[in-house]
Design a protein around this motif. Structure first.
Motif, short mmCIF file in Angstrom:
data_model
loop_
_atom_site.label_atom_id
_atom_site.label_comp_id
_atom_site.label_asym_id
_atom_site.label_seq_id
_atom_site.Cartn_x
_atom_site.Cartn_y
_atom_site.Cartn_z
N VAL A 87 0.84 -1.21 0.00
CA VAL A 87 0.00 0.00 0.00
C VAL A 87 0.87 1.25 0.00
CG1 VAL A 87 -1.71 1.31 1.32
CG2 VAL A 87 -1.97 -1.16 1.04
N HIS A 88 1.98 1.21 0.72
CA HIS A 88 2.91 2.35 0.71
C HIS A 88 3.44 2.57 -0.71
CE1 HIS A 88 5.95 5.18 2.10
NE2 HIS A 88 6.86 4.49 1.44
N GLY A 89 3.72 1.48 -1.42
CA GLY A 89 4.19 1.59 -2.79
C GLY A 89 3.15 2.20 -3.72
N ILE A 90 1.88 1.87 -3.49
CA ILE A 90 0.80 2.46 -4.28
C ILE A 90 0.73 3.97 -4.03
CG2 ILE A 90 -1.70 2.52 -4.63
CD1 ILE A 90 -1.72 -0.48 -3.78
N ARG A 91 0.83 4.34 -2.77
CA ARG A 91 0.66 5.75 -2.41
C ARG A 91 1.84 6.61 -2.86
NH1 ARG A 91 -1.96 5.90 3.63
NH2 ARG A 91 -2.50 7.99 2.94
N THR A 92 3.03 6.02 -2.94
CA THR A 92 4.23 6.81 -3.22
C THR A 92 4.72 6.70 -4.65
OG1 THR A 92 5.62 5.01 -2.37
CG2 THR A 92 4.99 6.75 -0.82
N GLY A 93 4.00 5.96 -5.50
CA GLY A 93 4.34 5.94 -6.91
C GLY A 93 5.45 4.98 -7.30
N LYS A 94 5.63 3.91 -6.55
CA LYS A 94 6.65 2.92 -6.89
C LYS A 94 6.28 2.19 -8.18
CE LYS A 94 9.16 3.07 -2.99
NZ LYS A 94 10.59 3.35 -2.93
N ARG A 95 7.30 1.77 -8.90
CA ARG A 95 7.10 0.89 -10.06
C ARG A 95 7.18 -0.57 -9.64
NH1 ARG A 95 9.02 2.39 -15.31
NH2 ARG A 95 10.42 0.60 -15.23
N GLU A 96 8.01 -0.85 -8.66
CA GLU A 96 8.23 -2.21 -8.17
C GLU A 96 8.37 -2.17 -6.66
OE1 GLU A 96 10.64 -4.90 -10.65
OE2 GLU A 96 11.89 -5.18 -8.87
N VAL A 97 7.63 -3.03 -5.98
CA VAL A 97 7.68 -3.07 -4.52
C VAL A 97 8.27 -4.42 -4.11
CG1 VAL A 97 6.39 -2.89 -2.37
CG2 VAL A 97 5.62 -1.62 -4.39
N ASN A 98 9.55 -4.40 -3.74
CA ASN A 98 10.20 -5.60 -3.24
C ASN A 98 9.97 -5.66 -1.73
OD1 ASN A 98 11.55 -6.48 -5.73
ND2 ASN A 98 12.60 -4.53 -5.54
N VAL A 99 9.21 -6.64 -1.31
CA VAL A 99 8.73 -6.68 0.06
C VAL A 99 9.65 -7.52 0.94
CG1 VAL A 99 6.78 -7.27 1.54
CG2 VAL A 99 6.36 -6.44 -0.79
N GLY A 100 9.99 -7.01 2.11
CA GLY A 100 10.74 -7.77 3.09
C GLY A 100 12.04 -8.32 2.53
N MET A 101 12.25 -9.62 2.70
CA MET A 101 13.50 -10.27 2.31
C MET A 101 13.73 -10.28 0.80
SD MET A 101 15.06 -11.13 5.06
CE MET A 101 16.26 -12.36 4.55
N VAL A 102 12.71 -9.98 0.02
CA VAL A 102 12.89 -9.93 -1.43
C VAL A 102 13.87 -8.82 -1.81
CG1 VAL A 102 11.72 -9.59 -3.65
CG2 VAL A 102 10.65 -10.97 -1.88
N LYS A 103 13.98 -7.81 -0.97
CA LYS A 103 14.98 -6.76 -1.23
C LYS A 103 16.38 -7.36 -1.31
CE LYS A 103 12.37 -3.19 1.28
NZ LYS A 103 11.34 -4.05 1.88
N ILE A 104 16.67 -8.30 -0.43
CA ILE A 104 17.99 -8.94 -0.42
C ILE A 104 18.15 -9.83 -1.64
CG2 ILE A 104 19.49 -10.54 0.83
CD1 ILE A 104 18.20 -9.52 3.43
N LEU A 105 17.09 -10.57 -1.98
CA LEU A 105 17.14 -11.42 -3.17
C LEU A 105 17.39 -10.59 -4.42
CD1 LEU A 105 16.82 -14.15 -4.59
CD2 LEU A 105 14.34 -13.77 -4.59
N GLN A 106 16.73 -9.45 -4.53
CA GLN A 106 16.94 -8.58 -5.68
C GLN A 106 18.38 -8.09 -5.75
OE1 GLN A 106 15.49 -7.95 -8.37
NE2 GLN A 106 13.35 -7.37 -8.19
N LEU A 107 18.95 -7.78 -4.58
CA LEU A 107 20.33 -7.33 -4.55
C LEU A 107 21.27 -8.43 -5.03
CD1 LEU A 107 22.50 -5.25 -3.81
CD2 LEU A 107 22.41 -6.13 -1.46
N ILE A 108 21.07 -9.65 -4.53
CA ILE A 108 21.90 -10.78 -4.96
C ILE A 108 21.74 -11.01 -6.46
CG2 ILE A 108 22.25 -13.27 -4.75
CD1 ILE A 108 21.30 -13.00 -1.82
N HIS A 109 20.49 -10.94 -6.94
CA HIS A 109 20.23 -11.17 -8.36
C HIS A 109 20.89 -10.11 -9.23
CE1 HIS A 109 17.78 -11.28 -12.09
NE2 HIS A 109 17.78 -12.58 -11.87
N SER A 110 20.94 -8.87 -8.74
CA SER A 110 21.58 -7.80 -9.51
C SER A 110 23.08 -8.01 -9.64
CB SER A 110 21.30 -6.44 -8.87
OG SER A 110 21.98 -6.31 -7.63
#
Length: 239
Positions: A203-226
């Motif tokens: 919901v925060h991502g909807i309100r603030t105009g995010k294109r992609e909302v990586n939730v919780g531990m997915v932020k770490i997975l995205q970093l590893i994947h990058s």
């Protein structure tokens, strides 16, 4: 997006992450319609002031019911959240029906709803589509081949339609939750994020105009994947 006064549709909104998203959207002043398969759960949501639409999104009739249920209404926010797991097992043909049910619910239905409701969304001054995928859309786990495939497919679709709609009034968001405490994950052990906290990030991502909302531990997975997609795959295949 300013949520107050906006009309939102949350599929799978009578339970789990969807219910929490619906509650938090309502708390922010949105008018919310939820879909679901359980008459009892939909009745409970209606008692809380939500509009409700009964329908199984794995069927054409269920998709029709949702489209008909918002016909003529000023829909500004579509949250494609409904999802199911699959009992598919390699070399076991008896599990193909389960696989097909998962594909229809998790991939076919969001595509159909985006397609059929786009004209309604375009008619609003501002509109948002949120497709809820999964961290498993980035890298799959071996034990969930069909579920992961549906979420990866929805991720690809979301990225493509975001580009197609880039010059329109319709913003497209992908939300990627980690393992969340829901009925679907009840049999799984290990650390799980609460549905409330997961929904809060979306919901925060909807309100603030995010294109992609990586939730919780997915932020770490995205970093590893990058850094190393191969490393991310090795980790998640054993997850």
């Amino acid at each position: 997006m300013e949520l107050r006064g906006k009309l939102a549709l949350v599929t799978g909104g009578s339970d789990g992450i969807g219910r929490e998203i619906a509650l938090q959207l309502q708390g922010a002043g949105a008018d919310v319609i939820v879909t679901g398969r359980s008459a009892e759960k939909l009745q409970a949501m209606a008692a809380l002031g939500f509009g409700t639409i009964a329908g199984d999104l794995s069927t054409a009739a269920g998709v029709d019911a949702v489209v008909d249920g918002v016909s003529g209404k000023p829909l500004a926010l579509l949250v494609n959240n409904a999802g199911v797991g699959s009992d598919y097992a390699l070399e076991d043909a008896t599990t193909l029906d389960s696989a097909a049910h998962c594909i229809r619910t998790n991939l076919d239905a969001p595509v159909a709803l985006c397609t059929r409701l786009l004209s309604v969304l375009r008619a609003q001054p501002e509109a948002v589509i949120v497709n809820v995928t999964s961290g498993l859309a980035i890298a799959p786990r071996a034990g969930g081949a069909i579920y992961c495939a549906t979420k990866a497919g929805l991720r690809s679709y979301t990225q493509a339609i975001r580009h197609l709609l880039k010059d329109s009034n319709v913003r497209v968001i992908e939300a990627l939750p980690p393992v969340v405490e829901t009925n679907m994950t009840a049999a799984r052990s290990g650390k799980k994020m609460s549905a409330h906290d997961c929904a809060a990030e979306i919901v925060h991502g909807i309100r603030t105009g995010k294109r992609e909302v990586n939730v919780g531990m997915v932020k770490i997975l995205q970093l590893i994947h990058s850094i190393s997609p191969a490393m991310a795959r090795r980790i998640m295949l054993r997850f």
